[in-house]
Design an enzyme around this catalytic site. Structure first.
Site, short mmCIF file in Angstrom:
data_model
loop_
_atom_site.label_atom_id
_atom_site.label_comp_id
_atom_site.label_asym_id
_atom_site.label_seq_id
_atom_site.Cartn_x
_atom_site.Cartn_y
_atom_site.Cartn_z
N GLY A 26 37.65 47.46 36.97
CA GLY A 26 38.14 48.73 36.47
C GLY A 26 39.43 48.57 35.70
N GLY A 27 40.09 49.73 35.45
CA GLY A 27 41.32 49.72 34.66
C GLY A 27 42.49 49.10 35.38
N MET A 28 42.52 49.18 36.76
CA MET A 28 43.67 48.68 37.50
C MET A 28 43.35 47.48 38.37
SD MET A 28 45.73 52.09 38.73
CE MET A 28 44.37 52.70 39.68
N ALA A 29 42.06 47.31 38.76
CA ALA A 29 41.75 46.27 39.74
C ALA A 29 40.32 45.80 39.55
CB ALA A 29 41.96 46.80 41.16
N THR A 30 40.03 44.66 40.19
CA THR A 30 38.68 44.12 40.24
C THR A 30 38.21 44.13 41.70
OG1 THR A 30 39.11 42.72 38.34
CG2 THR A 30 37.23 42.14 39.70
N VAL A 31 36.93 44.49 41.92
CA VAL A 31 36.37 44.56 43.27
C VAL A 31 35.40 43.40 43.45
CG1 VAL A 31 35.08 45.96 44.92
CG2 VAL A 31 36.61 47.06 43.27
N ASP A 64 43.30 61.47 41.78
CA ASP A 64 42.42 60.86 40.78
C ASP A 64 40.95 61.01 41.20
OD1 ASP A 64 41.83 59.61 38.42
OD2 ASP A 64 42.20 57.59 39.13
N LYS A 115 39.58 44.44 46.91
CA LYS A 115 40.06 44.98 45.63
C LYS A 115 41.40 44.34 45.33
CE LYS A 115 39.25 49.04 44.09
NZ LYS A 115 39.14 50.48 43.81
#
Length: 660
Positions: free
Chosen positions: A27-32, A146, A47
């Protein structure tokens, strides 16, 4: 190329415990990632914040990691079946991470991408579980900020598969991550817009303020999208979309999807009021309304068939969309209405109780009416009750009321004096700006004048703040796009003026405004923005006091053109008196520079001194400002003069006289 092969985290062991197995999403802030908890032998989701996000947050706030850790602990204590559980947190290679419950399923965004829109019963089933999760957070003092389909996970139904979303389990994620990054942004810039613009509440756009009602608004937009297959607003720039939430009401879903029950329009409208005070106070309050609406829809339409399809998926009938009935007993414990079973039980028991009470009443009536004294007592009681009812009815309908006085347009002091004479109490609501009503005068009153009000009651007054004015924001030195956004946010109209050269500011940057920065302006006022054209090819020199010849030469060397205008002046002839543009102005080559040039002092007449004694003539000429040169015999008589008598010459011209 498989991007997972290039991911250096795959196969690594985090904190000596979590073995990274695969990447789920970025995503925009993190990877899962999926990982195996080798200590408890279970699959978890990890995450990890992107390096760019983490370094940017550290640059803004030194305690970002500590704040992230605190928020993770807060969310870890948030236990609810519809909240993605947080098991652990820490840092790996300097990057904060969360260890969370692994949910087998898809995000609501992926479901909508496949299905476009959902049936009302599926949409409400998902919506109830979303609200249950958010309500649990609100009870714990946590605001998500959000809420969007990307943060809603739809797990496989207990019956298996995802064909019928009514039975699916929904979980809401990213409470802690959103709040941690938001707190960092707030310390850096005050009011940072954290929510996705398609779902952002109006108060986040205008004030940067968030409370549980902000999540209610975003959830309402998600319900709108589930029902219609689209968000209510779109636009070219994110700021344009965000301001549509401020300026426009969310349309009713039925205007886009005919046949939706009106109660769904009502639910969307209730959740997405632009005024936060008009929305349900939190997700729990909205959840109660959704459950009641869903039960009512199910009971009212249980006999109506839903859309049927033939084998090739071609629709053969399309009746009004309905919502499947959900009996209280079928709800999971976290989604039941309060005391549903007890209410039903009381309704079932009512007929049995009413039968026994009626028999006892009939027996008492026969016993009383069979005695003459009993009949008199009953008659007297009826009369007394009638009098009490009449007096009470008059008091409660008329006697306890008075008329609210007219307070609108009065000053605050006059309104208080009039209310005191009427025996009423005043309270004040939020004041408002008004172009016509002076400051501290009454703009509105509730109840209105001439309305009935209980004696000694309370009147709410709204005072005027007068015409709205505020200082023009300082946009000098900003690029035009940023300056325009600041001025539009201040509700001002932006107009581009003629650009000009500036030696200090690059091209495209605001160099000046009209009116000037700091001037008091009203909303809607026109502001002319003057942009820099960068450093000029030439700079006009200072020519005042120079001779016309020198001025022409200086301009010619710079490629500029002199245009002269002669004026009367005491200055010497052909001296430059003024110039336009002023010295230091940046101009292009070939620009005309206007010069004001002196004609010289006005001419004076030379008097006749011939035949006068030489000394007398000299004194006369000198008294009129002429220098005198005497030739031959100063003691003799003047025989000639130059210039001659009645000649017009500039002041201070030397006169030569010959004496013999």
């Amino acid at each position: 190329m498989d991007t997972q092969v290039a991911d250096t985290l795959l196969g690594s062991l985090i904190d000596g415990r979590y073995r990274i197995r695969g990447r789920v999403a970025r995503g925009g802030m993190a990877t899962v990632y999926t990982a195996t908890d080798e200590r408890l032998e279970r699959t978890v989701a990890v995450k990890i914040i992107h390096p760019a996000q983490a370094s940017e947050a550290r640059a803004r706030v030194a305690g970002f990691v500590e704040r992230f850790t605190d928020e993770a602990k807060t969310i870890a204590r948030l236990t609810h079946p519809n909240v993605v559980a947080v098991y652990d947190q820490g840092t790996h290679a300097g990057l904060p991470y969360l260890v969370m419950e692994y949910v087998r399923g898809r995000t609501l965004r992926e479901v909508l991408a496949e299905r476009r829109r959902l049936n009302p019963d599926e949409a409400l089933a998902i919506f109830e579980q979303m609200l249950a999760a958010i309500a649990a957070a609100h009870r714990s003092g946590v605001v998500h900020r959000d809420v969007k389909p990307e943060n809603v996970l739809v797990a496989e139904a207990p019956t298996g598969g995802m064909a019928n979303l009514v039975d699916s389990v929904v979980k809401v994620a990213d409470f802690g991550l959103a709040r941690a990054v938001e707190a960092s942004a707030e310390e850096e810039s005050g009011n940072q817009l954290m929510a996705t613009v398609a779902y952002v509440a109006p108060e986040l756009v205008t004030k940067g303020h968030a409370d549980p009602r902000t999540d209610v608004y975003s959830a309402g937009i998600v319900l709108f999208e589930m029902l219609t297959g689209r968000v209510p607003y779109d636009g070219g720039r994110p700021i344009d979309i965000a301001w549509q939430h401020v300026d426009r009401d969310v349309p009713a879903p039925s205007t886009l999807v005919p046949g939706l029950p009106p109660v769904l329009d009502t639910l969307v409208a209730r959740a997405t009021r632009r005024d936060p005070g008009a929305r349900p106070v939190d997700a729990g309050a909205l959840l109660a309304e959704v459950q009641v609406a869903r039960d009512d829809l199910g009971n009212a339409n249980s006999h109506t068939a839903v859309l049927r399809r033939v084998a090739d998926d071609t629709a053969v009938a399309q009746p009004t969309m309905v919502v499947a009935a959900v009996r209280p007993a079928e709800r999971p414990s976290w989604a039941r209405l309060p005391e549903g079973g007890q209410r039903a039980g009381r309704r079932r028991a009512a007929p049995e109780q009413s039968t026994g009470l009626w028999s006892q009443f009939q027996e008492l009536r026969a016993r009383v009416m069979g005695d003459p004294r009993g009949r008199v007592a009953v008659l007297a009681s009826v009369v007394v009750l009638a009098l009490v009812a009449a007096v009470g009815g008059w008091y409660f309908s008329v006697g306890r009321y008075t008329v609210a006085p007219e307070l609108v347009s009065l000053s605050k002091a006059d309104a208080e004096a009039r209310a005191e004479r009427a025996g009423l109490t005043l309270v004040y609501g939020e004041p408002r700006y008004d172009e016509k009503v002076p400051k501290d005068s009454v703009l509105l009153q509730d109840p209105a004048s001439s309305s009935r009000i209980v004696k000694g009651g309370t009147v709410t007054l709204t005072l005027s703040l007068g015409p709205e004015q505020f200082p023009l924001p300082d946009v000098v030195g900003k690029e035009f796009e940023l300056a325009e956004a600041d001025l539009v946010n201040a509700k001002l109209t932006v107009v581009k003026g003629a650009a000009r050269y500036d030696d200090n500011l690059p091209a495209g940057v605001v160099v000046d405004t009209n009116p000037k920065v700091g001037t008091e302006v009203k909303p809607g006022a026109k502001v002319t923005v003057i942009l820099s054209k960068g450093k000029a090819p030439a700079s006009v020199p200072n020519l005042v006091g120079k001779s016309l010849t020198d001025a022409r030469n200086a301009l010619s060397q710079l490629g500029l053109v002199a245009v002269e205008t002669y004026k009367d002046s005491d200055k010497p002839k052909d001296e430059v008196l003024g110039q336009s543009p002023a010295d230091g102005t940046g101009v292009e080559k070939g620009t005309q520079v206007k010069l004001d040039v002196s004609k010289g002092p006005p001419l004076v007449v030379v008097p006749r001194v011939v035949d006068l004694p030489c000394q007398q003539a000299q004194q006369l000429l000198q008294s009129q400002g002429f220098p005198v040169q005497v030739q031959f015999n100063p003691a003799a008589v003047v025989r000639f003069q130059s210039p001659g008598e009645n000649s017009q010459v500039p002041p201070g011209t030397q006169i030569t006289i010959g004496c013999f």
